[in-house]
Motif scaffolding. Structure first.
Motif, PDB file in Angstrom:
ATOM      1  N   VAL A  51       0.840  -1.199   0.000  1.00 51.45           N
ATOM      2  CA  VAL A  51       0.000   0.000   0.000  1.00 51.45           C
ATOM      3  C   VAL A  51       0.876   1.251   0.000  1.00 51.45           C
ATOM      4  CG1 VAL A  51      -1.658   1.351   1.338  1.00 51.45           C
ATOM      5  CG2 VAL A  51      -1.988  -1.124   1.086  1.00 51.45           C
ATOM      6  N   ALA A  52       1.902   1.253   0.845  1.00 51.59           N
ATOM      7  CA  ALA A  52       2.808   2.404   0.909  1.00 51.59           C
ATOM      8  C   ALA A  52       3.528   2.621  -0.416  1.00 51.59           C
ATOM      9  CB  ALA A  52       3.818   2.201   2.043  1.00 51.59           C
ATOM     10  N   ARG A  53       3.908   1.539  -1.089  1.00 54.91           N
ATOM     11  CA  ARG A  53       4.596   1.652  -2.378  1.00 54.91           C
ATOM     12  C   ARG A  53       3.683   2.276  -3.423  1.00 54.91           C
ATOM     13  NH1 ARG A  53       6.371  -3.832  -5.144  1.00 54.91           N
ATOM     14  NH2 ARG A  53       7.737  -3.916  -3.320  1.00 54.91           N
ATOM     15  N   HIS A  54       2.446   1.816  -3.488  1.00 55.71           N
ATOM     16  CA  HIS A  54       1.516   2.369  -4.474  1.00 55.71           C
ATOM     17  C   HIS A  54       1.220   3.840  -4.185  1.00 55.71           C
ATOM     18  CE1 HIS A  54       0.777  -1.219  -6.751  1.00 55.71           C
ATOM     19  NE2 HIS A  54       0.376  -1.906  -5.696  1.00 55.71           N
ATOM     20  N   GLU A  55       1.124   4.186  -2.917  1.00 58.87           N
ATOM     21  CA  GLU A  55       0.898   5.591  -2.560  1.00 58.87           C
ATOM     22  C   GLU A  55       2.102   6.445  -2.943  1.00 58.87           C
ATOM     23  OE1 GLU A  55      -2.106   5.528   1.263  1.00 58.87           O
ATOM     24  OE2 GLU A  55       0.015   5.116   1.629  1.00 58.87           O
ATOM     25  N   GLU A  56       3.300   5.913  -2.696  1.00 61.00           N
ATOM     26  CA  GLU A  56       4.530   6.652  -3.024  1.00 61.00           C
ATOM     27  C   GLU A  56       4.585   7.003  -4.501  1.00 61.00           C
ATOM     28  OE1 GLU A  56       9.403   6.005  -2.917  1.00 61.00           O
ATOM     29  OE2 GLU A  56       8.062   4.480  -2.066  1.00 61.00           O
ATOM     30  N   PHE A  57       4.069   6.096  -5.336  1.00 60.10           N
ATOM     31  CA  PHE A  57       4.153   6.338  -6.778  1.00 60.10           C
ATOM     32  C   PHE A  57       2.836   6.830  -7.380  1.00 60.10           C
ATOM     33  CE2 PHE A  57       7.704   3.418  -5.958  1.00 60.10           C
ATOM     34  CZ  PHE A  57       8.738   4.219  -6.437  1.00 60.10           C
ATOM     35  N   GLY A  58       1.991   7.477  -6.536  1.00 62.27           N
ATOM     36  CA  GLY A  58       0.915   8.274  -7.077  1.00 62.27           C
ATOM     37  C   GLY A  58      -0.514   7.841  -6.830  1.00 62.27           C
ATOM     38  N   LYS A  59      -0.756   6.653  -6.285  1.00 64.43           N
ATOM     39  CA  LYS A  59      -2.131   6.232  -6.060  1.00 64.43           C
ATOM     40  C   LYS A  59      -2.684   6.859  -4.771  1.00 64.43           C
ATOM     41  CE  LYS A  59      -2.726   1.729  -8.368  1.00 64.43           C
ATOM     42  NZ  LYS A  59      -1.559   1.704  -9.230  1.00 64.43           N
ATOM     43  N   ALA A  60      -3.954   7.235  -4.794  1.00 67.66           N
ATOM     44  CA  ALA A  60      -4.628   7.655  -3.573  1.00 67.66           C
ATOM     45  C   ALA A  60      -4.747   6.451  -2.639  1.00 67.66           C
ATOM     46  CB  ALA A  60      -6.008   8.206  -3.899  1.00 67.66           C
ATOM     47  N   HIS A  61      -4.881   6.724  -1.337  1.00 65.49           N
ATOM     48  CA  HIS A  61      -4.868   5.628  -0.358  1.00 65.49           C
ATOM     49  C   HIS A  61      -5.926   4.573  -0.659  1.00 65.49           C
ATOM     50  CE1 HIS A  61      -4.380   3.515   3.428  1.00 65.49           C
ATOM     51  NE2 HIS A  61      -5.684   3.591   3.601  1.00 65.49           N
ATOM     52  N   ASP A  62      -7.162   4.988  -0.903  1.00 69.83           N
ATOM     53  CA  ASP A  62      -8.236   4.027  -1.147  1.00 69.83           C
ATOM     54  C   ASP A  62      -7.970   3.213  -2.414  1.00 69.83           C
ATOM     55  OD1 ASP A  62      -9.485   4.855   1.142  1.00 69.83           O
ATOM     56  OD2 ASP A  62     -11.041   6.035   0.123  1.00 69.83           O
ATOM     57  N   ASP A  63      -7.442   3.873  -3.439  1.00 66.76           N
ATOM     58  CA  ASP A  63      -7.120   3.169  -4.680  1.00 66.76           C
ATOM     59  C   ASP A  63      -5.982   2.169  -4.457  1.00 66.76           C
ATOM     60  OD1 ASP A  63      -9.052   4.588  -6.026  1.00 66.76           O
ATOM     61  OD2 ASP A  63      -7.647   6.113  -6.770  1.00 66.76           O
ATOM     62  N   ALA A  64      -4.986   2.574  -3.649  1.00 69.10           N
ATOM     63  CA  ALA A  64      -3.870   1.684  -3.350  1.00 69.10           C
ATOM     64  C   ALA A  64      -4.343   0.443  -2.604  1.00 69.10           C
ATOM     65  CB  ALA A  64      -2.803   2.423  -2.537  1.00 69.10           C
ATOM     66  N   VAL A  65      -5.204   0.634  -1.611  1.00 62.06           N
ATOM     67  CA  VAL A  65      -5.724  -0.499  -0.840  1.00 62.06           C
ATOM     68  C   VAL A  65      -6.534  -1.422  -1.738  1.00 62.06           C
ATOM     69  CG1 VAL A  65      -7.309  -1.170   1.002  1.00 62.06           C
ATOM     70  CG2 VAL A  65      -5.719   0.729   1.365  1.00 62.06           C
ATOM     71  N   ALA A  66      -7.359  -0.861  -2.596  1.00 60.19           N
ATOM     72  CA  ALA A  66      -8.186  -1.670  -3.490  1.00 60.19           C
ATOM     73  C   ALA A  66      -7.319  -2.495  -4.435  1.00 60.19           C
ATOM     74  CB  ALA A  66      -9.139  -0.777  -4.287  1.00 60.19           C
ATOM     75  N   TRP A  67      -6.243  -1.895  -4.948  1.00 57.73           N
ATOM     76  CA  TRP A  67      -5.357  -2.613  -5.877  1.00 57.73           C
ATOM     77  C   TRP A  67      -4.623  -3.736  -5.146  1.00 57.73           C
ATOM     78  CZ3 TRP A  67      -4.833  -1.943 -11.137  1.00 57.73           C
ATOM     79  CH2 TRP A  67      -3.805  -2.668 -11.752  1.00 57.73           C
ATOM     80  N   VAL A  68      -4.134  -3.436  -3.942  1.00 58.21           N
ATOM     81  CA  VAL A  68      -3.379  -4.427  -3.175  1.00 58.21           C
ATOM     82  C   VAL A  68      -4.253  -5.621  -2.794  1.00 58.21           C
ATOM     83  CG1 VAL A  68      -2.242  -4.851  -0.945  1.00 58.21           C
ATOM     84  CG2 VAL A  68      -1.639  -2.835  -2.315  1.00 58.21           C
ATOM     85  N   LEU A  69      -5.487  -5.350  -2.389  1.00 55.48           N
ATOM     86  CA  LEU A  69      -6.380  -6.422  -1.954  1.00 55.48           C
ATOM     87  C   LEU A  69      -7.080  -7.110  -3.125  1.00 55.48           C
ATOM     88  CD1 LEU A  69      -7.971  -4.823   1.238  1.00 55.48           C
ATOM     89  CD2 LEU A  69      -5.965  -6.322   1.046  1.00 55.48           C
ATOM     90  N   GLY A  70      -6.923  -6.543  -4.323  1.00 58.38           N
ATOM     91  CA  GLY A  70      -7.521  -7.138  -5.517  1.00 58.38           C
ATOM     92  C   GLY A  70      -6.475  -7.775  -6.397  1.00 58.38           C
ATOM     93  N   THR A  71      -5.966  -7.009  -7.351  1.00 57.43           N
ATOM     94  CA  THR A  71      -4.990  -7.532  -8.313  1.00 57.43           C
ATOM     95  C   THR A  71      -3.752  -8.103  -7.637  1.00 57.43           C
ATOM     96  OG1 THR A  71      -5.744  -6.007 -10.030  1.00 57.43           O
ATOM     97  CG2 THR A  71      -3.535  -6.921 -10.272  1.00 57.43           C
ATOM     98  N   ASP A  72      -3.142  -7.335  -6.731  1.00 57.40           N
ATOM     99  CA  ASP A  72      -1.917  -7.805  -6.075  1.00 57.40           C
ATOM    100  C   ASP A  72      -2.171  -9.072  -5.261  1.00 57.40           C
ATOM    101  OD1 ASP A  72      -0.194  -5.920  -7.095  1.00 57.40           O
ATOM    102  OD2 ASP A  72      -0.289  -4.591  -5.360  1.00 57.40           O
TER     103      ASP A  72
END
Length: 232
Positions: free
Chosen positions: A183-204
């Motif tokens: 989640v922290a990595r996705h946020e660092e490279f531009g994703k909003a927190h909610d979008d980062a969490v959704a990506w991590v718990l979905g695709t990742d």
């Protein structure tokens, strides 16, 4: 730290305590006279593969002429424009969003060690795109450390990867910590927190579950938080 590449590694049994020096000795021992060795580090997204690989390479190359190279698998991501054409952009990071055949072909070139320099692609995290010819591997490199999610996958073109590697280690870490890092990595490279969490718990997460199913094929399992001098 300078090690004799011919030193015999400490072969720890499952559950035995390892030190980072044990891992260094084991990695160095893969090299034999007259041939280059390839060490793979697999693991789920966020498990610490890159951190472990970078520490290994830095420690083995310390104090002398560099003889270890680091070639991540991530340079074989398909570009976003191609993922869009294929309809896979929303699953970026899944096995079929990489050029697995190209990665296997690069490993073959690295194994053969016939060229003065082999250029491998890198991956630019800010752009989230592969960069051609970014990593030079000179003939003098006797050990290549490569890391990525799918080194132990035995389906399709990925099945060509494992036979080209001398050993593959599986890097893992506490699941809560792994998710936090992602989640922290996705946020660092531009994703909003909610979008980062959704990506991590979905695709990742789907990718992580696939990778976890390959753990039993590894030669050694080590935690992704491995650092010099720590007990694993």
């Amino acid at each position: 730290m300078t090690l004799d590449p011919e030193v015999t590694p400490h072969r720890a049994e499952a559950g035995a305590a390892l030190t980072f020096d044990d891992l260094l000795r084991r990695a160095a021992s893969l090299v034999r006279p007259g041939r280059r060795a390839l060490l793979g580090i697999a693991g789920s997204p966020g498990a610490g593969k890159t951190t472990l690989a970078e520490h290994l390479v830095r420690a083995l190359n310390a104090g002398g002429e560099p003889w270890v190279a680091h070639v991540p698998m991530d340079g074989f991501h398909l570009a976003d424009v191609e993922l869009g054409r294929l309809g896979r952009l929303g699953r970026k990071g899944a096995p079929d969003t990489f050029d697995a055949a190209g990665y296997a072909a690069l490993l073959r070139r690295l194994r053969d060690a016939e060229d003065d320099v082999v250029y491998a692609p890198g991956f630019e995290r800010v752009l989230e795109q592969p960069i051609a010819g970014a990593i030079p591997v000179p003939r003098t490199a006797r050990l290549v450390v490569t890391e990525g999610n799918y080194l132990l996958v035995d389906d399709g073109e990925w099945a060509r990867v494992r036979p080209r590697l001398d050993e593959v280690w599986f890097c893992e870490t506490d699941e809560t910590e792994r998710v936090r890092r992602l989640v922290a990595r996705h946020e660092e490279f531009g994703k909003a927190h909610d979008d980062a969490v959704a990506w991590v718990l979905g695709t990742d997460q789907r990718n992580a579950e696939l990778v976890a199913g390959t753990r039993h094929r590894a030669d050694l399992v080590v935690p992704g938080t491995a650092l010099p001098g720590t007990r694993l």
